[in-house]
Design an enzyme around this catalytic site. Structure first.
Site, PDB file in Angstrom:
ATOM      1  N   LYS A  87      11.673   7.230  55.394  1.00 26.69           N
ATOM      2  CA  LYS A  87      11.427   6.838  56.781  1.00 26.69           C
ATOM      3  C   LYS A  87      11.068   5.364  56.782  1.00 26.69           C
ATOM      4  O   LYS A  87      10.212   4.918  56.010  1.00 26.69           O
ATOM      5  CB  LYS A  87      10.247   7.666  57.331  1.00 26.69           C
ATOM      6  CG  LYS A  87       9.895   7.326  58.763  1.00 26.69           C
ATOM      7  CD  LYS A  87      10.691   8.174  59.730  1.00 26.69           C
ATOM      8  CE  LYS A  87      10.712   7.620  61.132  1.00 26.69           C
ATOM      9  NZ  LYS A  87      11.823   6.709  61.453  1.00 26.69           N
ATOM     10  N   GLN A 108       6.362   0.474  52.815  1.00 28.19           N
ATOM     11  CA  GLN A 108       6.492   1.637  53.693  1.00 28.19           C
ATOM     12  C   GLN A 108       6.022   2.924  53.013  1.00 28.19           C
ATOM     13  O   GLN A 108       5.493   3.819  53.678  1.00 28.19           O
ATOM     14  CB  GLN A 108       7.960   1.755  54.117  1.00 28.19           C
ATOM     15  CG  GLN A 108       8.197   2.582  55.362  1.00 28.19           C
ATOM     16  CD  GLN A 108       7.924   1.826  56.638  1.00 28.19           C
ATOM     17  OE1 GLN A 108       8.363   0.693  56.794  1.00 28.19           O
ATOM     18  NE2 GLN A 108       7.221   2.445  57.570  1.00 28.19           N
ATOM     19  N   LYS A 111       2.215   2.962  53.455  1.00 32.51           N
ATOM     20  CA  LYS A 111       1.884   3.005  54.883  1.00 32.51           C
ATOM     21  C   LYS A 111       2.116   4.415  55.420  1.00 32.51           C
ATOM     22  O   LYS A 111       1.269   4.993  56.097  1.00 32.51           O
ATOM     23  CB  LYS A 111       2.800   2.012  55.619  1.00 32.51           C
ATOM     24  CG  LYS A 111       2.551   1.930  57.102  1.00 32.51           C
ATOM     25  CD  LYS A 111       3.613   1.104  57.790  1.00 32.51           C
ATOM     26  CE  LYS A 111       3.742  -0.263  57.157  1.00 32.51           C
ATOM     27  NZ  LYS A 111       4.465  -1.210  58.009  1.00 32.51           N
ATOM     28  N   LYS A 123      13.729   1.629  53.902  1.00 35.03           N
ATOM     29  CA  LYS A 123      13.923   0.496  54.824  1.00 35.03           C
ATOM     30  C   LYS A 123      15.374   0.065  54.719  1.00 35.03           C
ATOM     31  O   LYS A 123      16.031   0.309  53.714  1.00 35.03           O
ATOM     32  CB  LYS A 123      13.011  -0.673  54.417  1.00 35.03           C
ATOM     33  CG  LYS A 123      12.809  -1.687  55.511  1.00 35.03           C
ATOM     34  CD  LYS A 123      11.692  -1.298  56.457  1.00 35.03           C
ATOM     35  CE  LYS A 123      11.645  -2.228  57.645  1.00 35.03           C
ATOM     36  NZ  LYS A 123      10.476  -1.967  58.504  1.00 35.03           N
ATOM     37  N   GLY A 162      13.666   1.134  64.306  1.00 34.36           N
ATOM     38  CA  GLY A 162      13.870  -0.298  64.559  1.00 34.36           C
ATOM     39  C   GLY A 162      12.938  -1.167  63.727  1.00 34.36           C
ATOM     40  O   GLY A 162      12.053  -0.688  63.040  1.00 34.36           O
ATOM     41  N   ASP A 163      13.183  -2.453  63.789  1.00 32.33           N
ATOM     42  CA  ASP A 163      12.308  -3.478  63.190  1.00 32.33           C
ATOM     43  C   ASP A 163      12.774  -4.785  63.848  1.00 32.33           C
ATOM     44  O   ASP A 163      13.379  -4.747  64.933  1.00 32.33           O
ATOM     45  CB  ASP A 163      12.471  -3.508  61.655  1.00 32.33           C
ATOM     46  CG  ASP A 163      11.420  -4.383  60.962  1.00 32.33           C
ATOM     47  OD1 ASP A 163      10.269  -3.939  60.825  1.00 32.33           O
ATOM     48  OD2 ASP A 163      11.733  -5.523  60.566  1.00 32.33           O
ATOM     49  N   THR A 206       3.185   0.303  67.817  1.00 36.14           N
ATOM     50  CA  THR A 206       2.684  -0.577  66.743  1.00 36.14           C
ATOM     51  C   THR A 206       1.598  -1.494  67.292  1.00 36.14           C
ATOM     52  O   THR A 206       0.541  -1.670  66.673  1.00 36.14           O
ATOM     53  CB  THR A 206       3.837  -1.372  66.105  1.00 36.14           C
ATOM     54  OG1 THR A 206       4.864  -0.456  65.731  1.00 36.14           O
ATOM     55  CG2 THR A 206       3.372  -2.133  64.876  1.00 36.14           C
ATOM     56  N   ASN A 237       8.379  -6.875  70.072  1.00 36.41           N
ATOM     57  CA  ASN A 237       7.811  -5.567  70.366  1.00 36.41           C
ATOM     58  C   ASN A 237       6.330  -5.464  69.962  1.00 36.41           C
ATOM     59  O   ASN A 237       5.487  -5.043  70.774  1.00 36.41           O
ATOM     60  CB  ASN A 237       8.650  -4.497  69.648  1.00 36.41           C
ATOM     61  CG  ASN A 237       8.047  -3.122  69.769  1.00 36.41           C
ATOM     62  OD1 ASN A 237       7.297  -2.680  68.911  1.00 36.41           O
ATOM     63  ND2 ASN A 237       8.332  -2.437  70.865  1.00 36.41           N
TER      64      ASN A 237
HETATM   65  P1  NDP Z   1      10.954  -8.247  67.272  1.00 35.48           P
HETATM   66  O1  NDP Z   1      12.326  -8.586  66.815  1.00 35.48           O
HETATM   67  O2  NDP Z   1      10.775  -7.438  68.487  1.00 35.48           O
HETATM   68  O3  NDP Z   1      10.071  -9.563  67.425  1.00 35.48           O
HETATM   69  C1  NDP Z   1       9.855 -10.438  66.384  1.00 35.48           C
HETATM   70  C2  NDP Z   1       9.131 -11.655  66.917  1.00 35.48           C
HETATM   71  O4  NDP Z   1       8.764 -12.486  65.819  1.00 35.48           O
HETATM   72  C3  NDP Z   1       9.985 -12.508  67.832  1.00 35.48           C
HETATM   73  O5  NDP Z   1       9.189 -13.172  68.753  1.00 35.48           O
HETATM   74  C4  NDP Z   1      10.613 -13.491  66.848  1.00 35.48           C
HETATM   75  O6  NDP Z   1      11.022 -14.706  67.469  1.00 35.48           O
HETATM   76  C5  NDP Z   1       9.468 -13.729  65.903  1.00 35.48           C
HETATM   77  N1  NDP Z   1      10.018 -14.076  64.570  1.00 35.48           N
HETATM   78  C6  NDP Z   1      10.953 -13.415  63.858  1.00 35.48           C
HETATM   79  N2  NDP Z   1      11.236 -14.053  62.697  1.00 35.48           N
HETATM   80  C7  NDP Z   1      10.446 -15.127  62.689  1.00 35.48           C
HETATM   81  C8  NDP Z   1      10.262 -16.186  61.789  1.00 35.48           C
HETATM   82  N3  NDP Z   1      10.966 -16.256  60.649  1.00 35.48           N
HETATM   83  N4  NDP Z   1       9.333 -17.115  62.106  1.00 35.48           N
HETATM   84  C9  NDP Z   1       8.611 -17.021  63.253  1.00 35.48           C
HETATM   85  N5  NDP Z   1       8.756 -16.054  64.157  1.00 35.48           N
HETATM   86  C10 NDP Z   1       9.661 -15.131  63.879  1.00 35.48           C
HETATM   87  O7  NDP Z   1      10.272  -7.537  66.000  1.00 35.48           O
HETATM   88  P2  NDP Z   1       8.987  -6.615  65.962  1.00 35.48           P
HETATM   89  O8  NDP Z   1       7.983  -7.095  66.950  1.00 35.48           O
HETATM   90  O9  NDP Z   1       9.424  -5.215  65.965  1.00 35.48           O
HETATM   91  O10 NDP Z   1       8.448  -6.910  64.482  1.00 35.48           O
HETATM   92  C11 NDP Z   1       7.515  -7.949  64.176  1.00 35.48           C
HETATM   93  C12 NDP Z   1       6.874  -7.656  62.825  1.00 35.48           C
HETATM   94  O11 NDP Z   1       6.190  -6.398  62.892  1.00 35.48           O
HETATM   95  C13 NDP Z   1       7.819  -7.541  61.639  1.00 35.48           C
HETATM   96  O12 NDP Z   1       7.164  -8.008  60.472  1.00 35.48           O
HETATM   97  C14 NDP Z   1       8.030  -6.046  61.511  1.00 35.48           C
HETATM   98  O13 NDP Z   1       8.426  -5.674  60.196  1.00 35.48           O
HETATM   99  C15 NDP Z   1       6.637  -5.556  61.834  1.00 35.48           C
HETATM  100  N6  NDP Z   1       6.550  -4.167  62.257  1.00 35.48           N
HETATM  101  C16 NDP Z   1       7.241  -3.710  63.348  1.00 35.48           C
HETATM  102  C17 NDP Z   1       7.108  -2.398  63.737  1.00 35.48           C
HETATM  103  C18 NDP Z   1       7.736  -1.874  64.984  1.00 35.48           C
HETATM  104  O14 NDP Z   1       7.456  -0.725  65.339  1.00 35.48           O
HETATM  105  N7  NDP Z   1       8.546  -2.634  65.685  1.00 35.48           N
HETATM  106  C19 NDP Z   1       6.309  -1.440  62.944  1.00 35.48           C
HETATM  107  C20 NDP Z   1       5.547  -2.045  61.883  1.00 35.48           C
HETATM  108  C21 NDP Z   1       5.714  -3.347  61.551  1.00 35.48           C
HETATM  109  P3  NDP Z   1      12.548 -14.913  67.929  1.00 35.48           P
HETATM  110  O15 NDP Z   1      12.668 -14.206  69.226  1.00 35.48           O
HETATM  111  O16 NDP Z   1      12.668 -16.381  68.014  1.00 35.48           O
HETATM  112  O17 NDP Z   1      13.395 -14.324  66.838  1.00 35.48           O
END
Ligand code: NDP
Length: 442
Positions: A87, A108, A111, A123, A162-163, A206, A237
Site C-alpha cells: 500500500k 511506507q 508508517k 510506492k 495518490g501522492d 493527511t 493536498n
Molecule cells: P501535491 O502535488 O498536492 O502538492 C505538492 C506541493 O508541494 C505543491 O504545492 C508543489 O508545488 C510543492 N512542491 C512539489 N515539489 C516541490 C519541490 N521540489 N520544491 C518545492 N515545492 C514543491 O502533493 P501532496 O500535497 O499530496 O504531497 C506533499 C508531500 O506530502 C509529499 O512529500 C508527499 O509524499 C507527502 N504525503 C502526501 C500524502 C497524501 O495523502 N497526499 C500522504 C503522506 C505524505 P507545485 O504546485 O509548484 O508543484
C-alpha cells in the site's frame, strides 16, 4: 552491525541518495532492537527489510496533443507485504527515479505499520510532469501507465493511491482503465471519487491527521494552537488541509508556497483563494497577491523557512529543510515542527531541532493519516458501505493519537524519551519484524 548493512545498501543501490538517507535513519534507530533480539539478527531481518520484495520499472508511451509520441518511465516498488497487501501512493513528478520511489516505499513499510491497520509497504510513480498538460494528455498518460500496472496490482495484492502530482483527476483516469482491463469494480486504488467508492475524509486526511498528531505533541508541552503563528510549505493536498485544520483551531497561518516561491500574508492566509488557485484553476501561488494586496510574494520556495513562526509544517517535498533553514527557524523561536511531507528535513536539520529542544514530529508518524484513511477506504470497499464524515474523522483522530502514543512509549522504552524519530522507527519496525520472523524465510 547496522553500519555494515548500510554500507551494503549503498553498494547495491548506487546513486540512490534519498534511499540511502532513509535506510540510514531507520537502521540507526532500530539498532537497539536488533541487540535485544538476537533471533532477528540470525534471521537477517534487517538485511531483508531493506531489500524490496519486487521492483517494477516499465515504459509508458503516450501521445501529446500535437500528435507527438512521448516516452516516460513508470515504477512500482512492492517493498514489504509482511503485515498486509502493498500500500502506498503514486508520484508523478519529473524528479522521480528509482531512488525516490525506493525511499518512499521503504518509509511506507513502517508508517503503515504504525497505523495499526493491515497494510504492507509500496510506492510507485513516473517521471511524468502533469503541470502544463491538458486533461486529455493527462488521461492518455494515466491510461498508458495503467495498461502496464494493472497486471501487478489488486485489492488484496497491491493498492496504490495518490501522492505529488496524483490527485482525484489522475486516480479517476487510472481507475477507469483498470476497470476496463479487468472487468472488475474493486477497491484497487484509494483516493477515489465519493460517487464511486471513495471515502469521506480521504482528501483532508493527511493534513487533518498531521494536526491531530501535532495537538498531541503540543498537549505534552502544555501549549495549544490558539494564536500560534504557523508556516506551511506547499499548497497542495497536504498543505491545504493542514492549513484548514490549523485555522479551525485558532492558529494564524502566515505563509504557504509552491515550487516557485512563497507568499506571506501577515493577516493570515486566505485559504479559499489558495484552494481555488491550486485545486480549480491550477495556477501558481504568485497569483495570490493580485487578490490580497497586504500579502507579499517572494521568488524561491526555500525562503519560506526564514518567515518567523511558532510552528513549522514542511508539507511540500523531501529535504526542503536543511541545516541552515533549521537553524534559522530555531533563531526565530520555533517551538514545534511536524512533517506532513515525506522526509522533508535533512538528517542535519533534525539534529538541529532535537539539540534545541524543538518538539519534532517525524513524517512517518505525523503524516500517516493519509494512508490510514486509505486503509479505512479499503475497509469500506470490502464492506460495500460508506461511513459518515464524522465517523471517519473520529477514526482518523483515534489512529493519530495512537501513533503518537506508540512513538512516545517506544522512545521511553529505549531510553530516548521525547525523541519521536527513534520512537516511530522502533514502534513501526517491531511489528513488521515480528511478522517477518513468524512467516519464515520468504
Ligand atoms: P501535491 O502535488 O498536492 O502538492 C505538492 C506541493 O508541494 C505543491 O504545492 C508543489 O508545488 C510543492 N512542491 C512539489 N515539489 C516541490 C519541490 N521540489 N520544491 C518545492 N515545492 C514543491 O502533493 P501532496 O500535497 O499530496 O504531497 C506533499 C508531500 O506530502 C509529499 O512529500 C508527499 O509524499 C507527502 N504525503 C502526501 C500524502 C497524501 O495523502 N497526499 C500522504 C503522506 C505524505 P507545485 O504546485 O509548484 O508543484
Amino acid at each position: 552491525m547496522v553500519k555494515g548493512i548500510i554500507e551494503q545498501v549503498k553498494k547495491r543501490n548506487p546513486g540512490e541518495a534519498e534511499f540511502h538517507q532513509a535506510v540510514e535513519e531507520v537502521l540507526e534507530s532500530i539498532a537497539p532492537v536488533l541487540e535485544k533480539h538476537p533471533e532477528y539478527k540470525t534471521a537477517k531481518i534487517a538485511e531483508r527489510v531493506v531489500e524490496p520484495e519486487r521492483q517494477l520499472m516499465f515504459r509508458v508511451p503516450w501521445q501529446d496533443d500535437k500528435g507527438q509520441v512521448q516516452v516516460n518511465r513508470g515504477f512500482r516498488i512492492e517493498f514489504n507485504s509482511a503485515i498486509g497487501p502493498y500500500k502506498g501512493g503514486l508520484r508523478f513528478h519529473p524528479s522521480v527515479y528509482l531512488g525516490i520511489i525506493k525511499f518512499l516505499g521503504f518509509e511506507q513499510i513502517f508508517k503503515n505499520s504504525l497505523t495499526g491497520l493491515a497494510m504492507g509497504g509500496g510506492k510507485g510513480g513516473a517521471d511524468f510532469d502533469p503541470k502544463g498538460k491538458s486533461d486529455s494528455e493527462v488521461m492518455r498518460f494515466c491510461q498508458s501507465f495503467m495498461a502496464e500496472l494493472f497486471r501487478h496490482i489488486g485489492p488484496d495484492t497491491d493498492v496504490p493511491a495518490g501522492d505529488i502530482g496524483v490527485g482525484g483527476r489522475e486516480i479517476g483516469f487510472m481507475y477507469g482503465m483498470y476497470k476496463k482491463l479487468r472487468n472488475e469494480f474493486t477497491g484497487v486504488l484509494t483516493g477515489k471519487g465519493l460517487d464511486w467508492g471513495g471515502s469521506l475524509v480521504r482528501t483532508e486526511a493527511t493534513g487533518y491527521g498531521l494536526i491531530y498528531f501535532l495537538l498531541e505533541m503540543l498537549k505534552d508541552m502544555g501549549k495549544s494552537l490558539k494564536g500560534a503563528a504557523v508556516v506551511s510549505s506547499g499548497s497542495g493536498n497536504v498543505s491545504i488541509y493542514a492549513v484548514q485544520k490549523c485555522q479551525e483551531l485558532g492558529a494564524k497561518v502566515v505563509a504557504v508556497s509552491d515550487s516557485n516561491g512563497y507568499v506571506v500574508d501577515p493577516e493570515g492566509i486566505k485559504l479559499n483563494t489558495v484552494k481555488r488557485l491550486k485545486e480549480v484553476e491550477r495556477k501558481r501561488i504568485s497569483e495570490y497577491v493580485k487578490e490580497h494586496t497586504g500579502a507579499k510574494y517572494h521568488e524561491g520556495c526555500n525562503g519560506i523557512w526564514t518567515v518567523k513562526c511558532d510552528i513549522a509544517l514542511p508539507n511540500a517535498t523531501q529535504n526542503e529543510i536543511d541545516e541552515k533553514a533549521a537553524a534559522k527557524l530555531v533563531e526565530n523561536g520555533v517551538w514545534a515542527v511536524a512533517e506532513g511531507a515525506n522526509m522533508p528535513s535533512t538528517p542535519e536539520a533534525i539534529k538541529v531541532f532535537l539539540k534545541n529542544k524543538v518538539a519534532f514530529g517525524p513524517a512517518k508518524a505525523a503524516n500517516a493519516g493519509g494512508v490510514a484513511t486509505s486503509g479505512l477506504e479499503m475497509a469500506q470497499n470490502s464492506q460495500r458501505l460508506s461511513w459518515s464524515f464524522e465517523e471517519t474523522d473520529k477514526y482518523l483522530e483515534r489512529i493519530m493519537k495512537n501513533i503518537y502514543a506508540q512513538a512516545k512509549k517506544a522512545s521511553e522504552e529505549y531510553d530516548q524519551p521525547g525523541n519521536l524519530v527513534v520512537g516511530a522507527n522502533i514502534a513501526g519496525f517491531e511489528k513488521v519484524a515480528r511478522a517477518m520472523y513468524a512467516q519464515g524465510l520468504v
